[in-house]
Write a protein that holds these residues in place. Structure first.
Motif, PDB file in Angstrom:
ATOM      1  N   ILE A 127       0.846  -1.191   0.000  1.00 39.84           N
ATOM      2  CA  ILE A 127       0.000   0.000   0.000  1.00 39.84           C
ATOM      3  C   ILE A 127       0.882   1.241   0.000  1.00 39.84           C
ATOM      4  O   ILE A 127       1.895   1.298   0.720  1.00 39.84           O
ATOM      5  CB  ILE A 127      -0.928   0.022   1.238  1.00 39.84           C
ATOM      6  CG1 ILE A 127      -1.902  -1.157   1.196  1.00 39.84           C
ATOM      7  CG2 ILE A 127      -1.686   1.343   1.341  1.00 39.84           C
ATOM      8  CD1 ILE A 127      -2.571  -1.456   2.503  1.00 39.84           C
ATOM      9  N   HIS A 128       0.494   2.223  -0.794  1.00 37.43           N
ATOM     10  CA  HIS A 128       1.137   3.530  -0.750  1.00 37.43           C
ATOM     11  C   HIS A 128       0.053   4.555  -0.449  1.00 37.43           C
ATOM     12  O   HIS A 128      -0.998   4.565  -1.089  1.00 37.43           O
ATOM     13  CB  HIS A 128       1.829   3.867  -2.071  1.00 37.43           C
ATOM     14  CG  HIS A 128       2.265   5.288  -2.167  1.00 37.43           C
ATOM     15  ND1 HIS A 128       2.048   6.071  -3.273  1.00 37.43           N
ATOM     16  CD2 HIS A 128       2.874   6.096  -1.266  1.00 37.43           C
ATOM     17  CE1 HIS A 128       2.508   7.295  -3.062  1.00 37.43           C
ATOM     18  NE2 HIS A 128       3.008   7.337  -1.851  1.00 37.43           N
ATOM     19  N   ALA A 129       0.299   5.392   0.552  1.00 32.61           N
ATOM     20  CA  ALA A 129      -0.661   6.428   0.920  1.00 32.61           C
ATOM     21  C   ALA A 129       0.070   7.749   1.080  1.00 32.61           C
ATOM     22  O   ALA A 129       1.236   7.784   1.479  1.00 32.61           O
ATOM     23  CB  ALA A 129      -1.383   6.059   2.217  1.00 32.61           C
ATOM     24  N   ALA A 130      -0.600   8.839   0.766  1.00 33.64           N
ATOM     25  CA  ALA A 130       0.003  10.169   0.825  1.00 33.64           C
ATOM     26  C   ALA A 130      -0.865  11.111   1.644  1.00 33.64           C
ATOM     27  O   ALA A 130      -2.086  10.946   1.730  1.00 33.64           O
ATOM     28  CB  ALA A 130       0.193  10.722  -0.588  1.00 33.64           C
ATOM     29  N   SER A 131      -0.220  12.114   2.240  1.00 34.51           N
ATOM     30  CA  SER A 131      -0.943  13.145   2.986  1.00 34.51           C
ATOM     31  C   SER A 131      -0.928  14.438   2.183  1.00 34.51           C
ATOM     32  O   SER A 131      -0.279  14.544   1.146  1.00 34.51           O
ATOM     33  CB  SER A 131      -0.308  13.372   4.358  1.00 34.51           C
ATOM     34  OG  SER A 131       0.902  14.094   4.227  1.00 34.51           O
ATOM     35  N   ARG A 132      -1.617  15.454   2.707  1.00 31.89           N
ATOM     36  CA  ARG A 132      -1.648  16.749   2.023  1.00 31.89           C
ATOM     37  C   ARG A 132      -0.394  17.571   2.284  1.00 31.89           C
ATOM     38  O   ARG A 132      -0.213  18.628   1.704  1.00 31.89           O
ATOM     39  CB  ARG A 132      -2.893  17.529   2.476  1.00 31.89           C
ATOM     40  CG  ARG A 132      -4.203  16.894   2.057  1.00 31.89           C
ATOM     41  CD  ARG A 132      -5.368  17.835   2.276  1.00 31.89           C
ATOM     42  NE  ARG A 132      -6.613  17.225   1.853  1.00 31.89           N
ATOM     43  CZ  ARG A 132      -7.528  16.743   2.685  1.00 31.89           C
ATOM     44  NH1 ARG A 132      -7.310  16.798   3.981  1.00 31.89           N
ATOM     45  NH2 ARG A 132      -8.638  16.208   2.228  1.00 31.89           N
ATOM     46  N   SER A 133       0.451  17.100   3.196  1.00 35.41           N
ATOM     47  CA  SER A 133       1.630  17.888   3.589  1.00 35.41           C
ATOM     48  C   SER A 133       2.924  17.359   2.975  1.00 35.41           C
ATOM     49  O   SER A 133       3.991  17.476   3.568  1.00 35.41           O
ATOM     50  CB  SER A 133       1.752  17.907   5.119  1.00 35.41           C
ATOM     51  OG  SER A 133       1.855  16.586   5.620  1.00 35.41           O
ATOM     52  N   ARG A 134       2.822  16.745   1.793  1.00 36.28           N
ATOM     53  CA  ARG A 134       3.973  16.234   1.051  1.00 36.28           C
ATOM     54  C   ARG A 134       4.673  15.080   1.777  1.00 36.28           C
ATOM     55  O   ARG A 134       5.835  14.798   1.538  1.00 36.28           O
ATOM     56  CB  ARG A 134       4.973  17.355   0.732  1.00 36.28           C
ATOM     57  CG  ARG A 134       4.386  18.487  -0.109  1.00 36.28           C
ATOM     58  CD  ARG A 134       5.444  19.456  -0.553  1.00 36.28           C
ATOM     59  NE  ARG A 134       6.352  18.812  -1.511  1.00 36.28           N
ATOM     60  CZ  ARG A 134       7.506  19.359  -1.907  1.00 36.28           C
ATOM     61  NH1 ARG A 134       7.886  20.525  -1.433  1.00 36.28           N
ATOM     62  NH2 ARG A 134       8.271  18.736  -2.781  1.00 36.28           N
ATOM     63  N   LYS A 135       3.928  14.443   2.647  1.00 38.41           N
ATOM     64  CA  LYS A 135       4.427  13.249   3.320  1.00 38.41           C
ATOM     65  C   LYS A 135       3.711  12.031   2.761  1.00 38.41           C
ATOM     66  O   LYS A 135       2.674  12.146   2.119  1.00 38.41           O
ATOM     67  CB  LYS A 135       4.190  13.335   4.831  1.00 38.41           C
ATOM     68  CG  LYS A 135       4.929  14.446   5.524  1.00 38.41           C
ATOM     69  CD  LYS A 135       4.568  14.488   6.995  1.00 38.41           C
ATOM     70  CE  LYS A 135       5.229  15.646   7.712  1.00 38.41           C
ATOM     71  NZ  LYS A 135       4.801  15.708   9.143  1.00 38.41           N
TER      72      LYS A 135
END
Length: 199
Positions: A148-156
């Protein structure tokens, strides 16, 4: 079940423990790691030392509960990857917002099991992540993982690999010049090590 012939084990290096090839079995690895509280140090050595991840965690696949975190100093890793149950305003499926009790372990277990975030979303370390990619049968060599790859709104972002009993999470931050590809490679290498030990 742990295998009798293993590809790697633990040897102490100062306070730390690292993976070495061909020297012991999985029972020894688990005993040393648990008795000496070395899973944190193993994470730091294997996932943080090359600079591709700024934090990492190990969780039980059965319930998503983290039991190890890095960086080790000052228990900083725990601050990055986990927050106790907290209330958040979340956007629901119908577009409305509602205050929800976030249980991060439940979120992680749900994502690994289903490939989808629960209604309240995927939260880790008090931050919400959006699932970008899910591969339930990712193959590497003779092994199969949940990836799984997940991203946040803060470039993390976070790269997650699940073995039979373990969830491995590596966290990267683009502002620290870390990128998903390198983070994912580090997580995969560690997952392969753990899978070879029967986890």
């Amino acid at each position: 079940q742990a295998k009798s012939a293993q590809s790697c084990c633990l040897k102490p290096r100062g306070k730390c423990a690292v993976m070495w090839s061909g020297c012991c079995n999985a029972a020894t690895v688990e005993t040393r790691a648990e008795e000496e509280n070395n899973w944190d140090f193993i994470l730091e050595e294997k996932l943080l030392s090359e600079g591709h991840c700024y934090a990492a965690g190990l969780a039980r696949r059965e319930d998503g509960a983290f039991y190890a975190a890095a960086p080790v100093a000052g228990e900083a890793g725990w601050g990055f990857i986990f927050r106790e149950d907290h209330d958040e305003e979340v956007v629901m499926g119908d577009g409305t917002t509602a205050k929800e009790k976030i249980k991060e372990a439940r979120c992680l277990e749900h994502v690994v099991r289903t490939g989808k975030a629960p209604p309240e979303g995927l939260w880790l370390g008090g931050e919400q992540y959006i699932i970008v990619r899910h591969e339930p049968d990712f193959e590497s060599g003779d092994s199969t993982f949940v990836k799984i790859h997940a991203a946040s709104r803060s470039r993390k972002g976070v790269s997650i690999m699940a073995t039979g009993s373990m969830i491995i999470a590596g966290f990267y931050n683009e502002e620290k010049h870390q990128h998903v590809g390198n983070c994912a490679k580090s997580v995969l290498t560690f997952a392969e090590d753990m899978k070879s030990l029967g986890y």
